[in-house]
Design a protein around this motif. Structure first.
Motif, short mmCIF file in Angstrom:
data_model
loop_
_atom_site.label_atom_id
_atom_site.label_comp_id
_atom_site.label_asym_id
_atom_site.label_seq_id
_atom_site.Cartn_x
_atom_site.Cartn_y
_atom_site.Cartn_z
N THR A 243 -2.77 -3.73 -3.90
CA THR A 243 -2.20 -2.67 -4.72
C THR A 243 -2.31 -1.35 -3.99
OG1 THR A 243 -2.22 -1.70 -6.95
CG2 THR A 243 -4.36 -2.13 -5.93
N ARG A 245 -3.26 2.61 -4.02
CA ARG A 245 -3.88 3.79 -4.61
C ARG A 245 -3.41 5.04 -3.89
NH1 ARG A 245 -10.35 5.06 -5.01
NH2 ARG A 245 -10.11 7.25 -5.55
N SER A 246 -3.02 4.87 -2.64
CA SER A 246 -2.51 5.97 -1.83
C SER A 246 -0.99 6.00 -1.88
CB SER A 246 -2.98 5.81 -0.38
OG SER A 246 -2.32 6.72 0.47
N THR A 254 -4.02 0.67 0.31
CA THR A 254 -2.72 0.10 -0.01
C THR A 254 -2.74 -1.36 0.46
OG1 THR A 254 -1.70 0.58 2.13
CG2 THR A 254 -1.62 2.35 0.46
N TYR A 259 -6.08 -3.41 0.11
CA TYR A 259 -6.78 -2.84 -1.04
C TYR A 259 -6.60 -3.73 -2.26
CZ TYR A 259 -8.33 0.56 -4.52
OH TYR A 259 -8.99 1.20 -5.53
#
Length: 277
Positions: A243, A245-246, A254, A259
């Motif tokens: 997933t 987050r950035s 990412t 991630y």
């Protein structure tokens, strides 16, 4: 596709995502968690002398009993902000934030910072950096009799390819290239700039089909494998998941940095390492 061992493709689909928990040591003020909270086991800091007056700071994290030692080469600029007291200012990179996971599986890790926190972009394929990697490999062998591996991620895969291409014969049990930079970008170098044909050690190329980083397209995994014509043991491991987050597709948090699927990716790579120990 040829059916020789060097072109075998292992395909793993990772559908479940791991829960993220706080990484207090590297991000004490973050409200949202980054990854696992645990640092590596038995952590030590080395200042490794290089040729001349320069040194490179190295983080060592080792389990009580090790079955292998991995020299890990971070992506991005390579600067992890490693301080003498062990504090890490830039700890999001995949190989930095997962060091405890490798330790749990019995692998010691050595993670170098950059010289004076300078950027490594554009320098990882150079003869000078190949010599730095050779000294890191020598340091790993000084830690014990266990087999030594190189592992690079993203831009760090360029360094791993370069180091493996110029490593002394028999010094490496294997090389792991994860989400490798294969398309020319801002650093003006790729894994193809680092003499892939000269690599002799076994190699695992890991490619996440959900990686959206434009300089590390997952479909290039087989092309990277095919470029290492000097090795008789090259495999491509295809994974899926993660997933973001950035907002940056090439960011560490990412799918490019695995991630959310860190544990599963580490487990899959560890199985390959065990088979080459």
């Amino acid at each position: 596709m040829r059916k020789s061992p060097r072109n075998m493709i292992a395909t793993l689909s990772f559908l479940a995502l791991l829960p993220a928990v706080a990484f207090a040591r590297d991000h004490p003020r973050q409200k949202m968690p980054a990854i696992t909270a645990e640092p590596g086991q038995n952590e030590r800091i080395f200042d490794l002398p290089l040729n001349g007056s320069e040194t490179v700071r190295v983080l060592s994290a080792a389990p009580d009993r090790s079955r292998g030692i991995i020299v890990m080469l971070p992506g991005g600029a390579g600067d992890i902000g490693l301080e003498q007291d062990g504090n890490i200012r830039h700890g999001d990179n995949f190989i930095v934030r997962t060091r405890s996971l490798w330790n749990r599986r019995g692998f010691a890790v050595l993670i170098p910072d950059t010289i004076d926190h300078a950027s490594l972009r554009g320098h990882r394929s150079s003869p000078a950096y190949a010599r730095v990697v050779a000294q890191l490999i020598a340091l790993a062998h000084q830690q014990g009799p266990e087999p030594v591996f190189l592992l690079g991620t993203s831009q760090g895969s360029i360094a791993a390819m370069n180091g493996a291409a110029h490593a002394p014969a028999g010094s490496l049990a294997g090389v792991v290239l994860t989400e490798s930079v294969s398309v020319m970008g801002g650093s003006k170098e790729t894994v193809f700039s680092a003499d892939p044909q000269a690599v002799r050690a076994p190699v695992l190329v890991v490619a996440n089909r959900n990686d959206r980083c434009t300089v590390a397209p997952p479909q290039a995994g087989q092309q990277i494998a095919d470029a290492m014509t000097g090795s008789r043991d090259v495999h491509v491991l295809r994974v899926a998941g993660g997933t973001a987050r950035s907002k940056k597709a090439c960011g560490s948090l990412t799918p490019h940095g695995y991630y959310g699927i860190e544990d599963r990716v580490v487990e899959a790579i560890s199985q390959w390492l065990d088979a080459h120990s």
